[in-house]
Write an enzyme that holds these catalytic residues in place. Structure first.
Site, mmCIF file in Angstrom:
data_model
loop_
_atom_site.group_PDB
_atom_site.id
_atom_site.type_symbol
_atom_site.label_atom_id
_atom_site.label_comp_id
_atom_site.label_asym_id
_atom_site.label_seq_id
_atom_site.Cartn_x
_atom_site.Cartn_y
_atom_site.Cartn_z
ATOM 1 C CE LYS A 149 15.720 -0.056 4.268
ATOM 2 N NZ LYS A 149 16.845 -0.922 3.872
ATOM 3 C CE1 TYR A 192 -6.720 11.365 -19.176
ATOM 4 C CE2 TYR A 192 -6.256 10.387 -17.029
ATOM 5 C CZ TYR A 192 -6.566 11.495 -17.808
ATOM 6 O OH TYR A 192 -6.720 12.713 -17.221
HETATM 7 C C1 LIG Z 1 16.464 -2.226 4.508
HETATM 8 C C2 LIG Z 1 17.478 -3.115 5.139
HETATM 9 C C3 LIG Z 1 17.089 -4.119 6.036
HETATM 10 C C4 LIG Z 1 15.640 -4.491 6.286
HETATM 11 O O1 LIG Z 1 15.257 -5.404 5.293
HETATM 12 P P1 LIG Z 1 13.791 -6.053 5.262
HETATM 13 O O2 LIG Z 1 13.821 -6.962 4.105
HETATM 14 O O3 LIG Z 1 12.839 -4.921 5.086
HETATM 15 O O4 LIG Z 1 13.613 -6.749 6.571
HETATM 16 C C5 LIG Z 1 18.076 -4.829 6.688
HETATM 17 N N1 LIG Z 1 19.387 -4.578 6.450
HETATM 18 C C6 LIG Z 1 19.793 -3.652 5.559
HETATM 19 C C7 LIG Z 1 21.244 -3.454 5.317
HETATM 20 C C8 LIG Z 1 18.859 -2.897 4.867
HETATM 21 O O5 LIG Z 1 19.277 -1.984 3.975
#
Ligand SMILES: *Cc1c(COP(=O)(O)O)cnc(C)c1O
Length: 359
Positions: free
Chosen positions: A34, A254
């Site tokens: 994702k 800044y």
């Molecule tokens: C993003 C996600 C993962 C992966 O989690 P990590 O901590 O990056 O390994 C697994 N399960 C679900 C439901 C997620 O949304």
């Protein structure tokens, strides 16, 4: 060309995926891709894992379609399910593994006329209270979904809230709540994110869901990626584009928020918050200049940041700078900036060119 690039080591991602599988022999794993593969580039990551991964997991139909275009057969898990009933025909067309995380989604699926049955992952809210059905609702939905023409496999999943904090009591509660439902005859089960995969064998079930570990960052505050045997996938590299002497009492950047306490040498680096470097990173955040540690000095600006080179007199314009990566763990920079590696990796912006190494 502006000297800033995110170099992505695809061999490291393959190494990390294999390590995930070795932690849980005989189990299958959805590579979580994702958010553009946590900022690494979903097309390149999916092709690197094409012959390796048992499946992929994504957060939206748009992301799923992108993975499907790269991979005709892979199982693709839609982690939050469909956001509207109108998405279901496309989910079926793409042959996705569909999460059902609420009663509305279950109703929509049961009312839908689909060109083919989908593998369904009923999501249990085991204690995180973000998505998922209560245990009672899972039991109530089970027979309806089992009998439904829209459903091929009927599977169970849940997600941990605190698996990254070793020994957290909620993790035990969540695991128990998941195990309590296993008298129901699910086809497949999935519970483990990276943290659980690495630390909680009892949570491995049938399908793992490693995300952050694939990219070589640690899900734990107290255990480094290197200690876990992970290889960092992304190195964010810039250059020193200016160096100047600053007298005691003079300020930098800044808001004039950093003031020299001694005769100082300040380097300006070709990376800023519009590239995804955290603007809130404080003075002292580590930056690697010509392979040596220096400290952020002054506020991060949009396209540049400044570092204190007073103890590195031999550094010069044109020297390589690593913001994080192979030699400076992203988790360490994240900790200094009060965030997590996940956020730094996913926020590298589109204007930063990605360069791919296949090893
Ligand atoms: C993003 C996600 C993962 C992966 O989690 P990590 O901590 O990056 O390994 C697994 N399960 C679900 C439901 C997620 O949304």
């Amino acid at each position: 060309m502006r000297p800033l690039v995110a170099t992505i080591d695809l061999a490291a991602i393959v190494h990390n995926y294999r390590l995930a599988k070795r932690c849980a022999p005989g189990r299958q794993a959805f590579a979580v891709v994702k958010a553009n593969a946590y900022g690494h580039g979903v097309r390149e990551v999916v092709s690197a894992l094409h012959d390796e991964a048992d499946g992929f997991a994504v957060a939206s139909l748009e992301e799923a379609a992108e993975v499907r275009a790269m991979h005709g057969e892979a199982r693709i898990l839609l982690l939050e399910g469909c956001f509207a009933a109108a998405e279901l025909p496309m989910a079926a067309h793409l042959g996705l593994d569909l999460v059902i995380q609420g009663a509305e989604q279950a109703e929509a699926l049961l009312a839908a006329e689909l060109p083919r049955a989908l593998n369904v992952w009923l999501k249990l809210d085991s204690g995180m209270h973000r998505l998922g059905l209560s245990a009672d609702e899972v039991r109530r939905q089970f027979p309806c979904l089992r009998a439904a023409a829209q459903v091929a496999e009927l599977n169970l999943m849940s997600h941990f809230a605190c698996a990254d904090e070793r020994g957290h009591s909620l993790t035990e509660v969540q695991l128990e709540s998941f195990l309590d439902l296993l008298d129901l005859d699910f086809d497949q089960r999935s519970l483990a994110n990276s943290a659980a995969l690495l630390m909680i064998p009892a949570a491995h079930m049938d399908w793992l869901r490693p995300g952050i570990m694939l990219y070589g960052a640690s899900p734990f505050a107290d255990l480094s990626a290197a200690e876990l045997g992970l290889r960092p996938a992304m190195s964010l590299s810039g250059e020193l584009i200016a160096v100047r002497e600053v007298a005691p009492g003079e300020s930098v950047g800044y808001g004039a928020s950093w003031v020299a306490e001694r005769p100082s040498r300040i380097g300006t680096v070709s990376c800023g918050y519009a590239d995804g470097y955290p603007r809130h990173a404080p003075n002292g955040t580590p930056v690697l200049v010509a392979g040596q540690r220096a400290a952020l000095a002054g506020r991060v600006s949009m396209d540049m940041l400044t570092v204190d080179l007073s103890d590195l007199p031999e550094t010069a314009v044109g020297d390589a700078v690593e913001l994080w990566g192979a030699n400076l763990p992203v988790d360490e920079v994240a900790r200094a900036a009060g965030t997590i590696g996940y956020e730094l990796l996913t926020k590298v912006t589109a204007r930063v060119p990605r360069r791919y190494l296949s090893g």
